[in-house]
Design a protein around this motif. Sequence first.
Motif, PDB file in Angstrom:
ATOM      1  N   LEU A 129       0.856  -1.193   0.000  1.00 14.07           N
ATOM      2  CA  LEU A 129       0.000   0.000   0.000  1.00 14.07           C
ATOM      3  C   LEU A 129       0.887   1.236   0.000  1.00 14.07           C
ATOM      4  CD1 LEU A 129       0.493   0.286   3.222  1.00 14.07           C
ATOM      5  CD2 LEU A 129      -1.679  -0.885   3.429  1.00 14.07           C
ATOM      6  N   GLY A 130       0.250   2.380  -0.174  1.00 13.17           N
ATOM      7  CA  GLY A 130       1.006   3.622  -0.309  1.00 13.17           C
ATOM      8  C   GLY A 130       1.857   3.945   0.899  1.00 13.17           C
ATOM      9  N   GLY A 131       1.406   3.565   2.100  1.00 14.40           N
ATOM     10  CA  GLY A 131       2.134   3.882   3.324  1.00 14.40           C
ATOM     11  C   GLY A 131       3.087   2.798   3.769  1.00 14.40           C
ATOM     12  N   LYS A 132       3.613   1.998   2.831  1.00 12.05           N
ATOM     13  CA  LYS A 132       4.449   0.856   3.211  1.00 12.05           C
ATOM     14  C   LYS A 132       5.731   1.271   3.923  1.00 12.05           C
ATOM     15  CE  LYS A 132       6.614   0.641  -1.395  1.00 12.05           C
ATOM     16  NZ  LYS A 132       6.777  -0.200  -2.606  1.00 12.05           N
ATOM     17  N   GLY A 133       6.148   2.514   3.777  1.00  9.42           N
ATOM     18  CA  GLY A 133       7.363   2.971   4.434  1.00  9.42           C
ATOM     19  C   GLY A 133       7.191   3.284   5.904  1.00  9.42           C
ATOM     20  N   SER A 134       5.949   3.325   6.386  1.00 11.47           N
ATOM     21  CA  SER A 134       5.703   3.604   7.806  1.00 11.47           C
ATOM     22  C   SER A 134       4.787   2.586   8.462  1.00 11.47           C
ATOM     23  CB  SER A 134       5.111   5.011   7.976  1.00 11.47           C
ATOM     24  OG  SER A 134       3.890   5.131   7.249  1.00 11.47           O
ATOM     25  N   ALA A 135       3.928   1.939   7.704  1.00  6.94           N
ATOM     26  CA  ALA A 135       2.985   0.975   8.263  1.00  6.94           C
ATOM     27  C   ALA A 135       3.736  -0.221   8.854  1.00  6.94           C
ATOM     28  CB  ALA A 135       2.013   0.502   7.190  1.00  6.94           C
ATOM     29  N   THR A 136       3.293  -0.661  10.027  1.00  7.28           N
ATOM     30  CA  THR A 136       3.925  -1.802  10.685  1.00  7.28           C
ATOM     31  C   THR A 136       3.066  -3.055  10.525  1.00  7.28           C
ATOM     32  OG1 THR A 136       2.839  -1.417  12.814  1.00  7.28           O
ATOM     33  CG2 THR A 136       4.937  -0.270  12.413  1.00  7.28           C
ATOM     34  N   ILE A 137       3.690  -4.206  10.691  1.00 11.69           N
ATOM     35  CA  ILE A 137       2.969  -5.468  10.565  1.00 11.69           C
ATOM     36  C   ILE A 137       1.862  -5.559  11.610  1.00 11.69           C
ATOM     37  CG2 ILE A 137       3.184  -7.969  10.729  1.00 11.69           C
ATOM     38  CD1 ILE A 137       4.350  -6.672   8.157  1.00 11.69           C
ATOM     39  N   GLY A 138       2.149  -5.138  12.845  1.00 11.92           N
ATOM     40  CA  GLY A 138       1.122  -5.176  13.874  1.00 11.92           C
ATOM     41  C   GLY A 138      -0.069  -4.305  13.545  1.00 11.92           C
ATOM     42  N   GLY A 139       0.191  -3.114  13.028  1.00  8.33           N
ATOM     43  CA  GLY A 139      -0.897  -2.228  12.636  1.00  8.33           C
ATOM     44  C   GLY A 139      -1.698  -2.776  11.484  1.00  8.33           C
ATOM     45  N   LEU A 140      -1.016  -3.389  10.520  1.00 11.11           N
ATOM     46  CA  LEU A 140      -1.699  -3.970   9.373  1.00 11.11           C
ATOM     47  C   LEU A 140      -2.604  -5.118   9.790  1.00 11.11           C
ATOM     48  CD1 LEU A 140       1.343  -4.026   6.920  1.00 11.11           C
ATOM     49  CD2 LEU A 140      -0.609  -2.477   6.797  1.00 11.11           C
ATOM     50  N   ILE A 141      -2.136  -5.907  10.767  1.00  8.95           N
ATOM     51  CA  ILE A 141      -2.959  -7.002  11.281  1.00  8.95           C
ATOM     52  C   ILE A 141      -4.144  -6.457  12.068  1.00  8.95           C
ATOM     53  CG2 ILE A 141      -2.987  -8.924  12.923  1.00  8.95           C
ATOM     54  CD1 ILE A 141      -0.074  -9.472  12.090  1.00  8.95           C
ATOM     55  N   SER A 142      -3.883  -5.481  12.903  1.00 10.32           N
ATOM     56  CA  SER A 142      -4.935  -4.951  13.771  1.00 10.32           C
ATOM     57  C   SER A 142      -6.060  -4.296  12.991  1.00 10.32           C
ATOM     58  CB  SER A 142      -4.337  -3.951  14.760  1.00 10.32           C
ATOM     59  OG  SER A 142      -3.418  -4.586  15.624  1.00 10.32           O
ATOM     60  N   THR A 143      -5.758  -3.781  11.808  1.00 13.76           N
ATOM     61  CA  THR A 143      -6.789  -3.147  10.985  1.00 13.76           C
ATOM     62  C   THR A 143      -7.220  -4.006   9.798  1.00 13.76           C
ATOM     63  OG1 THR A 143      -5.056  -2.002   9.721  1.00 13.76           O
ATOM     64  CG2 THR A 143      -6.018  -0.819  11.583  1.00 13.76           C
ATOM     65  N   ASN A 144      -6.630  -5.201   9.677  1.00 10.98           N
ATOM     66  CA  ASN A 144      -6.904  -6.060   8.519  1.00 10.98           C
ATOM     67  C   ASN A 144      -6.764  -5.262   7.232  1.00 10.98           C
ATOM     68  OD1 ASN A 144      -7.614  -8.370   7.027  1.00 10.98           O
ATOM     69  ND2 ASN A 144      -9.778  -7.802   7.041  1.00 10.98           N
ATOM     70  N   ALA A 145      -5.585  -4.699   7.037  1.00  6.71           N
ATOM     71  CA  ALA A 145      -5.338  -3.799   5.906  1.00  6.71           C
ATOM     72  C   ALA A 145      -5.548  -4.504   4.571  1.00  6.71           C
ATOM     73  CB  ALA A 145      -3.914  -3.256   6.002  1.00  6.71           C
ATOM     74  N   GLY A 146      -5.845  -3.701   3.564  1.00  7.54           N
ATOM     75  CA  GLY A 146      -6.074  -4.227   2.222  1.00  7.54           C
ATOM     76  C   GLY A 146      -4.928  -3.918   1.290  1.00  7.54           C
ATOM     77  N   GLY A 147      -5.046  -2.821   0.542  1.00  5.51           N
ATOM     78  CA  GLY A 147      -3.995  -2.471  -0.404  1.00  5.51           C
ATOM     79  C   GLY A 147      -4.379  -2.816  -1.824  1.00  5.51           C
ATOM     80  N   THR A 148      -3.381  -2.833  -2.700  1.00  5.27           N
ATOM     81  CA  THR A 148      -3.637  -2.925  -4.132  1.00  5.27           C
ATOM     82  C   THR A 148      -3.565  -4.342  -4.691  1.00  5.27           C
ATOM     83  OG1 THR A 148      -1.300  -2.452  -4.554  1.00  5.27           O
ATOM     84  CG2 THR A 148      -2.819  -0.582  -4.545  1.00  5.27           C
ATOM     85  N   GLN A 149      -3.305  -5.344  -3.854  1.00  5.72           N
ATOM     86  CA  GLN A 149      -3.190  -6.714  -4.362  1.00  5.72           C
ATOM     87  C   GLN A 149      -4.254  -7.644  -3.794  1.00  5.72           C
ATOM     88  OE1 GLN A 149       1.025  -7.018  -3.153  1.00  5.72           O
ATOM     89  NE2 GLN A 149       1.541  -7.266  -5.308  1.00  5.72           N
ATOM     90  N   VAL A 150      -5.288  -7.060  -3.180  1.00  8.43           N
ATOM     91  CA  VAL A 150      -6.345  -7.878  -2.589  1.00  8.43           C
ATOM     92  C   VAL A 150      -7.074  -8.695  -3.646  1.00  8.43           C
ATOM     93  CG1 VAL A 150      -8.549  -7.775  -1.353  1.00  8.43           C
ATOM     94  CG2 VAL A 150      -6.643  -6.362  -0.619  1.00  8.43           C
ATOM     95  N   LEU A 151      -7.189  -8.167  -4.839  1.00 10.76           N
ATOM     96  CA  LEU A 151      -7.923  -8.835  -5.909  1.00 10.76           C
ATOM     97  C   LEU A 151      -7.464 -10.272  -6.084  1.00 10.76           C
ATOM     98  CD1 LEU A 151      -9.875  -8.797  -8.309  1.00 10.76           C
ATOM     99  CD2 LEU A 151      -8.034  -7.818  -9.701  1.00 10.76           C
ATOM    100  N   ARG A 152      -6.155 -10.490  -6.065  1.00  8.57           N
ATOM    101  CA  ARG A 152      -5.620 -11.834  -6.272  1.00  8.57           C
ATOM    102  C   ARG A 152      -5.307 -12.551  -4.962  1.00  8.57           C
ATOM    103  NH1 ARG A 152      -0.275 -13.456  -9.947  1.00  8.57           N
ATOM    104  NH2 ARG A 152      -0.416 -15.708  -9.626  1.00  8.57           N
ATOM    105  N   HIS A 153      -4.822 -11.800  -3.958  1.00 16.70           N
ATOM    106  CA  HIS A 153      -4.243 -12.456  -2.795  1.00 16.70           C
ATOM    107  C   HIS A 153      -5.017 -12.272  -1.500  1.00 16.70           C
ATOM    108  CE1 HIS A 153      -0.779 -13.315  -5.270  1.00 16.70           C
ATOM    109  NE2 HIS A 153      -0.677 -12.038  -5.584  1.00 16.70           N
ATOM    110  N   GLY A 154      -6.008 -11.399  -1.473  1.00 18.91           N
ATOM    111  CA  GLY A 154      -6.774 -11.185  -0.257  1.00 18.91           C
ATOM    112  C   GLY A 154      -6.153 -10.130   0.638  1.00 18.91           C
ATOM    113  N   SER A 155      -6.877  -9.767   1.689  1.00 17.22           N
ATOM    114  CA  SER A 155      -6.421  -8.745   2.632  1.00 17.22           C
ATOM    115  C   SER A 155      -5.407  -9.355   3.609  1.00 17.22           C
ATOM    116  CB  SER A 155      -7.618  -8.169   3.390  1.00 17.22           C
ATOM    117  OG  SER A 155      -8.232  -9.188   4.152  1.00 17.22           O
ATOM    118  N   MET A 156      -5.035  -8.564   4.620  1.00 15.98           N
ATOM    119  CA  MET A 156      -4.040  -9.025   5.591  1.00 15.98           C
ATOM    120  C   MET A 156      -4.478 -10.319   6.262  1.00 15.98           C
ATOM    121  SD  MET A 156      -1.041  -8.034   6.563  1.00 15.98           S
ATOM    122  CE  MET A 156       0.164  -8.366   7.849  1.00 15.98           C
TER     123      MET A 156
END
Length: 482
Positions: free
Chosen positions: A136-163
């Motif tokens: 996602l656009g904020g990959k330079g600051s987003a943390t793995i814990g935050g991505l899990i806690s919010t079930n982040a999506g991003g630009t590749q969900v179409l093929r691979h799904g969300s967090m």
Amino acid sequence: MMTQDAFCDAARQLLGDRGFTQDPELVDPWLTDWRGRYTGRAIGLASPASTAEVSALVKLCGEYGVPIVPQGGNSGMSGGATPDESGDALVLSLRRMNTITRFDEDAREITCEAGVILQTLHEKVEAHGLRFPLTLGGKGSATIGGLISTNAGGTQVLRHGSMRAQVLGIEAVMADGSVFDSLVPLKKDNRGFDLKQLLIGSEGTLGVVTGATLRLLPALAERAVMWAGLGDIRDARKLLVHAQKQAGDELEGFEVMPKHSLAAVLGHKHGARSPLQGTHEWNALIELGADASDADTLQDRAQALLESAFEAGLVEDATIAMNETQAEEFWMLRDEIAPAERALGPAMQHDISVPVASMADFVADTVPQVEERFPGTRAVAFGHLGDGNVHYHVLAPQGAMPGEWEASDGKVISAYVHDLVTQWGGSISAEHGIGQLKRDELARLGDPVQIAIMQQVKAALDPRGLLNPGKLVPLAPEASTH
């Protein structure tokens, strides 16, 4: 009654000067959310260095009755990691916990602490011919814990799904300080509830994520990135279906943006250029990806996809990125939409979803409805059409006062947009979470049964309500009266 000073002394003794601070210069930058909508106060900033320290700190907070606001990269979009204005809460930063603890190339798995930055993870695995299929656009600051806690999506969900789809195992500290350890990934495990899935997307209200085991995929050997100009959003939907039939699992991403959004980026980002000569009402950004076995012919398949789309009358013009630099330039145009539109002035941003098959019709029907109901505004929708998720922004009329407009007309507009989304069978939060921004709207529009279950789970796992209070979970009727 135990005082805040006593708690702070105990926290400092537990974590040391590096692990606990009340220095305003160190604390204040983390008290405002990324969008600048919420600013709170805190008793201090805790930065533990291990799961054991998190556990001990959570127990200490329970002893003193101190609320905890977990925070990753502070790049969330819904105010979910910002404390309230009382000054009673502790901001719990996981950024010091940034170690990759296990990396199994053969199994395509990696285990890391919650504070690992997404871009760091990408670079680590890419050096070994693998990839983590979420960006996602904020990959330079987003943390793995935050991505899990919010079930982040991003630009590749179409093929691979969300967090949620990327997490094989999880470690979290619960409200009583106990450690839920489910880091070991098992292909089959039928011992009851899948508790890690309960924690994913819970925004720190049920437990503090401290580590995770994630799935990896082979690196793409080749990708083809295409840009298409379209006359109508419904043509974009037809093009998506066409691309899915032609490319199958090779379709990595399908993003759409209207003419206004592209123009905003071109005017905001120095050196940005449109991929096409003319202007089009809508634009589609399409990416195909192939592994080594199919890499040699991917560009040919991309060319065939566009040619057949021309023959079917789905596109007005299109081009394929000639190299990786140009491919990144195409994606930059998509990633820069949010900051470009933010530079234009106040706006109400909505992260919404409706069924994929209905999204084009939803945008086409509701944009003129919003603009007619609120004269002077402009409604724009862009993003992940293939996921049924668009970022639906309503830009303020010229001359609107920042802050005042959002708090007055903006709230009315958001309620109207959310009503429309609900009428279409959609969600008011597709990937950014609820946080504090949408909690009241969830209470107003959400399914009462679902909300009641959420409240019961929250009460069972965090009976004192100390984990990220005021976020995600609407207050139960008895709690709202106090």
